[in-house]
Design a protein around this motif. Sequence first.
Motif, mmCIF file in Angstrom:
data_model
loop_
_atom_site.group_PDB
_atom_site.id
_atom_site.type_symbol
_atom_site.label_atom_id
_atom_site.label_comp_id
_atom_site.label_asym_id
_atom_site.label_seq_id
_atom_site.Cartn_x
_atom_site.Cartn_y
_atom_site.Cartn_z
ATOM 1 N N GLU A 1 -27.917 -8.989 -44.531
ATOM 2 C CA GLU A 1 -28.305 -9.809 -45.683
ATOM 3 C C GLU A 1 -27.102 -10.022 -46.601
ATOM 4 O O GLU A 1 -26.332 -9.099 -46.887
ATOM 5 C CB GLU A 1 -29.428 -9.149 -46.475
ATOM 6 N N GLY A 2 -26.939 -11.247 -47.045
ATOM 7 C CA GLY A 2 -25.818 -11.585 -47.909
ATOM 8 C C GLY A 2 -24.564 -11.973 -47.168
ATOM 9 O O GLY A 2 -23.547 -12.291 -47.785
ATOM 10 N N THR A 3 -24.638 -11.967 -45.822
ATOM 11 C CA THR A 3 -23.474 -12.358 -45.014
ATOM 12 C C THR A 3 -23.822 -13.592 -44.187
ATOM 13 O O THR A 3 -24.983 -13.981 -44.051
ATOM 14 C CB THR A 3 -23.046 -11.231 -44.062
ATOM 15 N N ALA A 4 -22.795 -14.168 -43.566
ATOM 16 C CA ALA A 4 -23.001 -15.349 -42.735
ATOM 17 C C ALA A 4 -23.783 -15.021 -41.463
ATOM 18 O O ALA A 4 -24.302 -15.926 -40.801
ATOM 19 C CB ALA A 4 -21.653 -15.964 -42.368
ATOM 20 N N PRO B 1 -35.186 -33.771 -53.140
ATOM 21 C CA PRO B 1 -35.549 -34.929 -52.312
ATOM 22 C C PRO B 1 -35.415 -34.613 -50.826
ATOM 23 O O PRO B 1 -34.702 -33.690 -50.430
ATOM 24 C CB PRO B 1 -34.527 -35.978 -52.746
ATOM 25 N N PRO B 2 -36.088 -35.394 -49.956
ATOM 26 C CA PRO B 2 -35.901 -35.236 -48.504
ATOM 27 C C PRO B 2 -34.443 -35.448 -48.144
ATOM 28 O O PRO B 2 -33.770 -36.260 -48.780
ATOM 29 C CB PRO B 2 -36.796 -36.335 -47.921
ATOM 30 N N PRO B 3 -33.914 -34.730 -47.157
ATOM 31 C CA PRO B 3 -34.609 -33.803 -46.265
ATOM 32 C C PRO B 3 -34.650 -32.372 -46.779
ATOM 33 O O PRO B 3 -34.682 -31.433 -45.977
ATOM 34 C CB PRO B 3 -33.802 -33.899 -44.979
ATOM 35 N N PHE B 4 -34.635 -32.186 -48.098
ATOM 36 C CA PHE B 4 -34.874 -30.887 -48.737
ATOM 37 C C PHE B 4 -33.783 -29.868 -48.448
ATOM 38 O O PHE B 4 -34.050 -28.721 -48.082
ATOM 39 C CB PHE B 4 -36.243 -30.334 -48.330
ATOM 40 N N ALA B 5 -32.526 -30.293 -48.614
ATOM 41 C CA ALA B 5 -31.389 -29.379 -48.464
ATOM 42 C C ALA B 5 -31.492 -28.256 -49.487
ATOM 43 O O ALA B 5 -32.079 -28.424 -50.562
ATOM 44 C CB ALA B 5 -30.086 -30.142 -48.657
ATOM 45 N N PRO B 6 -30.925 -27.082 -49.172
ATOM 46 C CA PRO B 6 -31.051 -25.942 -50.099
ATOM 47 C C PRO B 6 -30.355 -26.165 -51.435
ATOM 48 O O PRO B 6 -30.776 -25.596 -52.447
ATOM 49 C CB PRO B 6 -30.429 -24.777 -49.327
ATOM 50 N N GLY B 7 -29.285 -26.977 -51.447
ATOM 51 C CA GLY B 7 -28.569 -27.197 -52.698
ATOM 52 C C GLY B 7 -27.715 -26.020 -53.103
ATOM 53 O O GLY B 7 -27.080 -26.046 -54.156
ATOM 54 N N VAL B 8 -27.706 -24.959 -52.291
ATOM 55 C CA VAL B 8 -26.905 -23.757 -52.533
ATOM 56 C C VAL B 8 -26.202 -23.412 -51.226
ATOM 57 O O VAL B 8 -26.804 -23.463 -50.158
ATOM 58 C CB VAL B 8 -27.775 -22.568 -52.976
ATOM 59 N N GLU B 9 -24.933 -23.066 -51.302
ATOM 60 C CA GLU B 9 -24.190 -22.696 -50.101
ATOM 61 C C GLU B 9 -24.472 -21.237 -49.747
ATOM 62 O O GLU B 9 -23.618 -20.356 -49.890
ATOM 63 C CB GLU B 9 -22.689 -22.919 -50.317
ATOM 64 N N TRP B 10 -25.712 -20.979 -49.283
ATOM 65 C CA TRP B 10 -26.023 -19.623 -48.841
ATOM 66 C C TRP B 10 -25.072 -19.244 -47.712
ATOM 67 O O TRP B 10 -24.685 -20.090 -46.905
ATOM 68 C CB TRP B 10 -27.469 -19.544 -48.353
ATOM 69 N N PRO B 11 -24.668 -17.974 -47.618
ATOM 70 C CA PRO B 11 -23.673 -17.583 -46.602
ATOM 71 C C PRO B 11 -24.058 -17.984 -45.184
ATOM 72 O O PRO B 11 -23.203 -18.370 -44.385
ATOM 73 C CB PRO B 11 -23.608 -16.057 -46.754
ATOM 74 N N GLU B 12 -25.347 -17.894 -44.862
ATOM 75 C CA GLU B 12 -25.794 -18.180 -43.503
ATOM 76 C C GLU B 12 -25.935 -19.672 -43.217
ATOM 77 O O GLU B 12 -26.071 -20.077 -42.058
ATOM 78 C CB GLU B 12 -27.131 -17.482 -43.220
ATOM 79 N N TYR B 13 -25.846 -20.519 -44.259
ATOM 80 C CA TYR B 13 -26.185 -21.931 -44.061
ATOM 81 C C TYR B 13 -25.174 -22.658 -43.184
ATOM 82 O O TYR B 13 -25.533 -23.588 -42.455
ATOM 83 C CB TYR B 13 -26.320 -22.638 -45.410
ATOM 84 N N ARG B 14 -23.908 -22.228 -43.219
ATOM 85 C CA ARG B 14 -22.892 -22.913 -42.410
ATOM 86 C C ARG B 14 -23.166 -22.776 -40.905
ATOM 87 O O ARG B 14 -22.643 -23.542 -40.111
ATOM 88 C CB ARG B 14 -21.507 -22.374 -42.748
ATOM 89 N N ARG B 15 -23.987 -21.810 -40.522
ATOM 90 C CA ARG B 15 -24.368 -21.672 -39.109
ATOM 91 C C ARG B 15 -25.473 -22.649 -38.739
ATOM 92 O O ARG B 15 -25.761 -22.845 -37.555
ATOM 93 C CB ARG B 15 -24.805 -20.242 -38.815
ATOM 94 N N ILE B 16 -26.094 -23.241 -39.742
ATOM 95 C CA ILE B 16 -27.113 -24.264 -39.495
ATOM 96 C C ILE B 16 -26.472 -25.645 -39.483
ATOM 97 O O ILE B 16 -26.712 -26.459 -38.590
ATOM 98 C CB ILE B 16 -28.210 -24.210 -40.572
#
Length: 515
Positions: free
Chosen positions: A78-81, A33-48
């Motif tokens: 790749e694979g890191t924050a 659903p909007p706003p289309f969050a990744p749903g996965v805690e990718w390592p880089e996502y906390r910087r967003i």
Amino acid sequence: MTIRATSPLTSKLLSPSAKDVAVCAGPTSYQAPPPFAPGVEWPEYRRICHARAHGPVNEVYSTVRDVLRALELDPLHEGTADWNPLGEIIGPGDTVVIKPNLVRDFRERSADHADCLIAHGAVIRAVLDYAYLALQGKGRLVIADAPHNDADFEGVRRIAALDAIVEFYRRDVGFEVEVYDLRPEAARKIDGVIVGHVPLSGDPAGYVKVDLGAHSAFEEIGDLCQKLYGSEYDRRELVSHHTHGVHEYLLSGTVLQADCVISLPKLKTHKKTGLTANMKNLVGINGNKNWLPHHREGTPADGGDQFADSSVLRRLERASVEAFKRSFPYLGPLRQTLAGPLKAVGKGVFGDTNAGTIRSGNWYGNDTTWRMVLDLNRMLFYADASGRLHDQPVRRFFSIVDGIIGGEGNGPLDPTPKRAGVVVGGWNPVAVDLACARVMGFDYRKIPMLARAFDPSGLKLMSFSYDELTAHRADGTPSEHLNDVKGRCSAFEPHFGWKGHIELAEQECEESVLA
């Protein structure tokens, strides 16, 4: 903002990596659903965003991420924050224009949008996130397009959930994402007949006239330019901008001021160019679409491509349509009363454009639109913010093509949904579109927009040959030549005006490597 000559980042249009494309399998529906969050805690996502990436797993987001991984962007991190895949083309302080295909809020013969018409918000959100990472919080993110002349932009924003995405960035990221309808006016239509225009606020940065001159693909047919037809009934405006060695276009100031443009097209068939992806997507950077040639009046026998044949019926239609175009704009208030009945009579006598009748250059013999498309691509890369042409690319580019649900058949305005489950990406619009053609089961050699992109030009769009194109995937399988990407051959039915003329030969079609 103007192009900064001192920027350490450069266009990859002509670099060795321009021949690399990513073709990644994904879901065949948009479920998050909007706003289309990744749903996965990718390592880089906390910087967003420091908030958790809550909600269901967004497989579309993951597939866009797979494209960036497949192209081996920022492999050391790749694979890191610290992963910053778009950092090669976007730097802090840049203006980044995200150019999705937002063509229209309804299909030609259906009120059902069906996710097959415009770039989906889930793809837009994922690309925004990685562009924001590269900006490091400094610069501009702009979503901009000039959709079809009768599109309701508020309807498009609602379908793509752009407001939900913008609000997420404002509330949870603390960053303002700008959204612009680049059209200066919209057309009012009755049954597809233009009966008036409504002024719009347009591009806040204004518009810039660019003259390609001898670099235009129309230069070789200069003696036929008096036959050109655009988007309005009066051809005089169009012809005045394509005559005597002058080939002018009115482009978006916002786009020409961008340091980087990211194209987000929808994978669809197209009635005038065979298919639409990146290259045709640039129709949406124009401020006046009546400067864009769509076809040439007449048949091939007399230098036109409006009709495929010179039958008595087509000759009668041509004479009737020319009389209509000359007189209709002068009918004033009567236009609203007469539009529907006149359209119904024309459809009954001459056939339905959307149901098997070839007219308006909607066939494989269209020798006009591909020229306009090549012109637009050359201007995107070689025209600076003032419209002056350079001998090297002046802005950076990246592409992500939304083929999760594509469109086949009567594209681009009334396609049938095709659950293709693929996302394609890369640095070069021609390379990515060649991959799209392959995935769709089309032979690029039979599509002038693609085949003629290889023509020698002082403003070249690529530095590779077709045989050098390399397709990558994110699942660890070896890279392969584009010819080995079988796609889902014959899965995309061409527009009826192209059917039987652009499909790959049967021996070239095998079981999909993407399945």
